[in-house]
Scaffold this active site. Sequence first.
Site, PDB file in Angstrom:
ATOM      1  N   SER A  74       0.827  -1.202   0.000  1.00  0.00           N
ATOM      2  CA  SER A  74       0.000   0.000   0.000  1.00  0.00           C
ATOM      3  C   SER A  74       0.866   1.260   0.000  1.00  0.00           C
ATOM      4  O   SER A  74       2.086   1.194   0.096  1.00  0.00           O
ATOM      5  CB  SER A  74      -0.928   0.018   1.218  1.00  0.00           C
ATOM      6  OG  SER A  74      -0.184   0.291   2.401  1.00  0.00           O
ATOM      7  N   SER A  76       0.741   3.726   2.296  1.00  0.00           N
ATOM      8  CA  SER A  76       0.662   4.410   3.586  1.00  0.00           C
ATOM      9  C   SER A  76       1.999   4.941   4.088  1.00  0.00           C
ATOM     10  O   SER A  76       2.035   5.814   4.944  1.00  0.00           O
ATOM     11  CB  SER A  76       0.056   3.489   4.646  1.00  0.00           C
ATOM     12  OG  SER A  76       0.952   2.446   4.988  1.00  0.00           O
ATOM     13  N   LYS A 131       4.690   0.831   9.803  1.00  0.00           N
ATOM     14  CA  LYS A 131       4.500   2.252  10.114  1.00  0.00           C
ATOM     15  C   LYS A 131       5.766   2.777  10.795  1.00  0.00           C
ATOM     16  O   LYS A 131       6.714   2.052  11.034  1.00  0.00           O
ATOM     17  CB  LYS A 131       3.306   2.466  11.058  1.00  0.00           C
ATOM     18  CG  LYS A 131       1.994   1.856  10.607  1.00  0.00           C
ATOM     19  CD  LYS A 131       1.394   2.526   9.387  1.00  0.00           C
ATOM     20  CE  LYS A 131       0.088   1.850   8.981  1.00  0.00           C
ATOM     21  NZ  LYS A 131      -0.441   2.370   7.703  1.00  0.00           N
ATOM     22  N   SER A 223      -3.166   6.818   5.618  1.00  0.00           N
ATOM     23  CA  SER A 223      -2.635   5.809   6.534  1.00  0.00           C
ATOM     24  C   SER A 223      -3.647   5.470   7.623  1.00  0.00           C
ATOM     25  O   SER A 223      -4.204   6.347   8.276  1.00  0.00           O
ATOM     26  CB  SER A 223      -1.335   6.309   7.181  1.00  0.00           C
ATOM     27  OG  SER A 223      -0.857   5.377   8.134  1.00  0.00           O
TER      28      SER A 223
END
Length: 264
Positions: A74, A76, A131, A223
């Site tokens: 993704s 994010s 993250k 995100s």
Amino acid sequence: MKWFEIGLVVLTFASGIIWLLDRLFFAKARRERAGLLDDGRDPVVVDYAKAFFPILAVVLVLRSFVAEPFRIPSSSMMPTLLVGDFILVNKFAYGLRLPINNRKVVGIGLPERGDVVVFRPPAYPDQDWIKRVVGLPGDHIAYRDNVLYVNGEASAYQTIGQYVGKGRGEEMTGATLLSENLGGDGRHEVLEIESPLFASHGAGEWTVPEGEYFVMGDNRDRSDDSRFWGTLPESQLRGKAFLVWMNFDGAAGGVDFGRIGTRL
């Protein structure tokens, strides 16, 4: 990824047990019969076990305790990580953990603010997410008007310009590219969408409990992170991302050789 891990563990132990049982109980008798009733060759299943067990064992140890590859699916973490990046994750940076249940057996270190971490979110324990750690245990975190505050101090930002995406990240073209400093000498880049629709996106204040961390994606308006589902328990950490070893994005033309070797 979790099912692959389970399969790897099962195959490793199964092949090892077959090899061990044959060596302890059957191999000697088979050698004694050689030339009389049979040719003394190993059964096919034993032959395969001997061939694959050392390989499976090495892969299991390296993947569980040294480094594990992950693929970024993704946007994010753009612009730090692009869709199609293949990364390596240091599995011992935050302690040695058992495969499958992720239980820590040896403590080595703890995440630092700014680390890019792979983890299993509490709501999706079968998925691996990535993250950046922005809040440590005991920190007070606030996010408002696209500004991150840590213990009352606003993060330092420098505007770089407009971001130009490519491939599956092309949707972020036109976003504002900024350099963010969470303290110390470490800087990283983040993306923001300059629009009233996103002015209060993810806004709020939080206090990070002991043994937990506050994580956010660098692509702040794309995100799903601690702003929406809460802090991350230390027990869910999988490791620290440290290297992009390949990038493949078919929408961008295939392999991006310029991404190979990018350190995080």
